[in-house]
Design a protein around this motif. Structure first.
Motif, PDB file in Angstrom:
ATOM      1  N   ALA A  96     -27.256-113.985  49.800  1.00 50.03           N
ATOM      2  CA  ALA A  96     -26.782-113.677  48.443  1.00 50.03           C
ATOM      3  C   ALA A  96     -25.734-112.562  48.475  1.00 50.03           C
ATOM      4  N   GLU A  97     -25.955-111.568  49.333  1.00 51.03           N
ATOM      5  CA  GLU A  97     -24.982-110.470  49.467  1.00 51.03           C
ATOM      6  C   GLU A  97     -23.689-110.961  50.102  1.00 51.03           C
ATOM      7  N   THR A  98     -23.789-111.893  51.046  1.00 51.58           N
ATOM      8  CA  THR A  98     -22.591-112.478  51.670  1.00 51.58           C
ATOM      9  C   THR A  98     -21.752-113.209  50.624  1.00 51.58           C
ATOM     10  N   LEU A  99     -22.437-113.935  49.722  1.00 52.32           N
ATOM     11  CA  LEU A  99     -21.741-114.698  48.676  1.00 52.32           C
ATOM     12  C   LEU A  99     -21.403-113.839  47.453  1.00 52.32           C
ATOM     13  N   LYS A 100     -21.883-112.575  47.472  1.00 46.61           N
ATOM     14  CA  LYS A 100     -21.671-111.655  46.333  1.00 46.61           C
ATOM     15  C   LYS A 100     -22.206-112.244  45.021  1.00 46.61           C
ATOM     16  N   ASP A 101     -23.354-112.939  45.132  1.00 45.33           N
ATOM     17  CA  ASP A 101     -24.010-113.557  43.978  1.00 45.33           C
ATOM     18  C   ASP A 101     -24.993-112.545  43.384  1.00 45.33           C
ATOM     19  N   LYS A 102     -24.532-111.784  42.390  1.00 41.23           N
ATOM     20  CA  LYS A 102     -25.317-110.670  41.862  1.00 41.23           C
ATOM     21  C   LYS A 102     -26.644-111.111  41.252  1.00 41.23           C
ATOM     22  N   GLY A 103     -26.625-112.253  40.552  1.00 35.84           N
ATOM     23  CA  GLY A 103     -27.852-112.740  39.930  1.00 35.84           C
ATOM     24  C   GLY A 103     -28.939-113.007  40.956  1.00 35.84           C
ATOM     25  N   ARG A 104     -28.542-113.663  42.049  1.00 36.92           N
ATOM     26  CA  ARG A 104     -29.519-113.973  43.095  1.00 36.92           C
ATOM     27  C   ARG A 104     -29.876-112.739  43.925  1.00 36.92           C
ATOM     28  N   ILE A 105     -28.940-111.818  44.078  1.00 37.79           N
ATOM     29  CA  ILE A 105     -29.262-110.551  44.761  1.00 37.79           C
ATOM     30  C   ILE A 105     -30.375-109.839  43.986  1.00 37.79           C
ATOM     31  N   SER A 106     -30.231-109.797  42.667  1.00 34.58           N
ATOM     32  CA  SER A 106     -31.231-109.150  41.820  1.00 34.58           C
ATOM     33  C   SER A 106     -32.585-109.842  41.940  1.00 34.58           C
ATOM     34  N   ALA A 107     -32.576-111.181  41.917  1.00 32.51           N
ATOM     35  CA  ALA A 107     -33.831-111.943  42.032  1.00 32.51           C
ATOM     36  C   ALA A 107     -34.518-111.660  43.362  1.00 32.51           C
ATOM     37  N   CYS A 108     -33.740-111.605  44.440  1.00 29.47           N
ATOM     38  CA  CYS A 108     -34.288-111.323  45.778  1.00 29.47           C
ATOM     39  C   CYS A 108     -34.911-109.926  45.826  1.00 29.47           C
ATOM     40  N   LEU A 109     -34.214-108.951  45.261  1.00 33.46           N
ATOM     41  CA  LEU A 109     -34.730-107.578  45.233  1.00 33.46           C
ATOM     42  C   LEU A 109     -36.041-107.516  44.449  1.00 33.46           C
ATOM     43  N   ASN A 110     -36.082-108.233  43.331  1.00 33.82           N
ATOM     44  CA  ASN A 110     -37.300-108.266  42.511  1.00 33.82           C
ATOM     45  C   ASN A 110     -38.456-108.910  43.276  1.00 33.82           C
ATOM     46  N   ASN A 111     -38.176-110.025  43.968  1.00 37.91           N
ATOM     47  CA  ASN A 111     -39.210-110.723  44.738  1.00 37.91           C
ATOM     48  C   ASN A 111     -39.754-109.853  45.872  1.00 37.91           C
ATOM     49  N   ILE A 112     -38.873-109.110  46.514  1.00 36.67           N
ATOM     50  CA  ILE A 112     -39.300-108.199  47.590  1.00 36.67           C
ATOM     51  C   ILE A 112     -40.179-107.085  47.002  1.00 36.67           C
ATOM     52  N   GLY A 113     -39.785-106.586  45.827  1.00 33.17           N
ATOM     53  CA  GLY A 113     -40.586-105.572  45.146  1.00 33.17           C
ATOM     54  C   GLY A 113     -42.000-106.065  44.865  1.00 33.17           C
ATOM     55  N   ILE A 114     -42.121-107.317  44.410  1.00 32.74           N
ATOM     56  CA  ILE A 114     -43.438-107.907  44.116  1.00 32.74           C
ATOM     57  C   ILE A 114     -44.298-107.980  45.380  1.00 32.74           C
ATOM     58  N   LEU A 115     -43.679-108.306  46.505  1.00 25.74           N
ATOM     59  CA  LEU A 115     -44.418-108.354  47.769  1.00 25.74           C
ATOM     60  C   LEU A 115     -44.972-106.978  48.135  1.00 25.74           C
ATOM     61  N   TYR A 116     -44.190-105.939  47.888  1.00 27.27           N
ATOM     62  CA  TYR A 116     -44.679-104.581  48.163  1.00 27.27           C
ATOM     63  C   TYR A 116     -45.803-104.186  47.197  1.00 27.27           C
ATOM     64  N   VAL A 117     -45.735-104.675  45.957  1.00 20.99           N
ATOM     65  CA  VAL A 117     -46.826-104.434  45.008  1.00 20.99           C
ATOM     66  C   VAL A 117     -48.122-105.059  45.518  1.00 20.99           C
ATOM     67  N   LEU A 118     -48.034-106.294  46.006  1.00 19.65           N
ATOM     68  CA  LEU A 118     -49.212-106.999  46.530  1.00 19.65           C
ATOM     69  C   LEU A 118     -49.826-106.272  47.715  1.00 19.65           C
ATOM     70  N   GLN A 119     -48.992-105.524  48.437  1.00 21.06           N
ATOM     71  CA  GLN A 119     -49.489-104.735  49.566  1.00 21.06           C
ATOM     72  C   GLN A 119     -49.796-103.291  49.154  1.00 21.06           C
ATOM     73  N   GLU A 120     -49.723-103.036  47.823  1.00 22.17           N
ATOM     74  CA  GLU A 120     -50.024-101.728  47.237  1.00 22.17           C
ATOM     75  C   GLU A 120     -49.109-100.615  47.747  1.00 22.17           C
ATOM     76  N   ASN A 121     -47.916-101.007  48.159  1.00 22.13           N
ATOM     77  CA  ASN A 121     -46.901-100.031  48.554  1.00 22.13           C
ATOM     78  C   ASN A 121     -45.966 -99.842  47.353  1.00 22.13           C
ATOM     79  N   TYR A 122     -46.458 -99.069  46.378  1.00 21.52           N
ATOM     80  CA  TYR A 122     -45.773 -98.961  45.091  1.00 21.52           C
ATOM     81  C   TYR A 122     -44.457 -98.181  45.174  1.00 21.52           C
ATOM     82  N   THR A 123     -44.390 -97.230  46.081  1.00 24.57           N
ATOM     83  CA  THR A 123     -43.155 -96.457  46.226  1.00 24.57           C
ATOM     84  C   THR A 123     -42.000 -97.353  46.663  1.00 24.57           C
TER      85      THR A 123
END
Length: 375
Positions: A96-123
């Protein structure tokens, strides 16, 4: 005639190439639709389709490749394979960063954040949600922005930083109301209600409960809502009411198979029965809590082991694909080298013939001069 034939041949080649490129795009588009259909309906394995797209299009970055990595990340997250899920989401983010697709970059960042929540790594989760939120503010997509705000509220609530949590939940609620997204309003209100219960602001919680009673909820929201009402009653020492409501939440959590909500509910029921003086039922629910917690932890360990096995198999497959690709490239290089060598051989042969012809010509001319009578 030769020029006409060459132009016809060139046109045919270019047309065929164009058709093949178009067919490839259409094929990837169909696969892309199929993987999301399987993901949404639960019919068929979406990961199977995602892997095909990944193998076909890794050479060239595309939205289909981002989507395939994202789907693979979601499937692995749902299976509890968090390492694999994180790996796929990071790959999706890279494309997504290679294609400079901001919408998908944001979605990827959000999905990664959710994975850290599931592992209780809130920071870590907060960092990714904030990065995603910044992009959504640039893109001016209010509902996507609201999701990030809500996720941040969840993180700060889990960290017991309640002022921050209230701020994010309130901002999310305002956006959901403004855009008339009823389910979004429900979840933002549930987030606020949880903070009110935790901080013993029971009048504010009761007011929200009354508003939520009239709203349509999905299964998860219904379970959370009922559990929160029971928790609020328990915190106010309304033992009988707490037990009745928490028993309803238990039945709903079992019905809809929300084990994480059921786990906390068992603990609340144990506390409620202890307050009521029924030690037998208090111990029974405490044992159920311990047993379910043990089961969930066992499943987590099992998933981690399966994840490592899956990662190993995936890496092996990637190595095989890489090896076959290298073999193909080597064969192509060898074929080209042989082709170039044959061209060189022909040039040498032609040069030799020309040289020989020139030498014979020179010899003939020389002989003629020698034998011709002098004047």
């Amino acid at each position: 005639m030769r020029v006409v034939l060459f132009m016809l041949f060139l046109h045919t080649v270019l047309f065929s190439f164009g058709q093949q490129k178009e067919w490839s795009h259409a094929s990837l588009q169909q696969l892309d639709q199929e993987q999301f259909k399987r993901l949404e309906t639960g019919k068929g394995d979406p990961l199977e389709i995602a892997q095909i797209i990944i193998e076909q299009s890794q050479v060239k970055p595309s939205i289909y490749l981002i989507n395939a990595f994202t789907v693979a990340g979601i499937v692995n997250k749902n299976r509890g394979y968090y390492v694999s899920a994180l790996s796929y989401n990071l790959k999706a983010l890279s494309v997504a960063e290679t294609l400079k697709d901001k919408g998908r970059i944001s979605a990827c960042l959000n999905n990664i954040g959710i994975l850290y929540v599931l592992q209780e790594n809130y920071t870590k989760a907060i960092d990714y949600f904030n990065r995603s939120l910044k992009i959504e503010e640039e893109l001016n997509q209010p509902l996507q922005k609201s999701i990030r705000l809500f996720n941040l509220g969840d993180c700060y609530s889990a960290l017991n930083q309640f002022d921050e949590a209230l701020s994010f939940y309130t901002s999310s609620l305002l956006l959901e109301k403004k855009n008339k997204n009823e389910i979004g309003v429900v979840y933002a209100q549930l987030g606020l209600a949880e903070v009110y219960v935790k901080t013993k602001r029971f009048s504010d919680a009761t007011s929200l409960f009354a508003d939520l009673e009239s709203k349509e909820m999905d299964q998860e929201a219904e379970v959370i809502f009922t559990k929160l009402k029971g928790q609020a009653a328990l915190e106010q020492k309304q033992t009988t009411a707490a037990i009745d409501i928490l028993k309803q939440a238990e039945q709903l959590a079992k019905k809809y198979q929300f084990k994480s909500e059921l786990l906390e509910n068992y603990l609340f029921l144990s506390e409620a029965y202890q307050l009521s003086g029924d030690d037998h039922l208090a111990n029974r629910y405490l044992l159920q809590y311990i047993e379910l917690n043990k089961q969930l932890q066992s499943n987590l360990v099992k998933n981690q082991l399966e994840d490592l096995t899956y990662q190993n198999a995936l890496q092996q497959k990637q190595l095989e694909i890489k090896f076959l690709k290298e073999q193909k490239e080597l064969a192509e290089k060898n074929a080209q080298a042989m082709k170039d060598l044959r061209k060189f051989d022909w040039r040498i042969a032609i040069f030799s013939l020309v040289a020989m012809f020139a030498l014979i010509t020179v010899v003939i001319i020389g002989v003629k001069r020698l034998v011709s009578p002098k004047a």
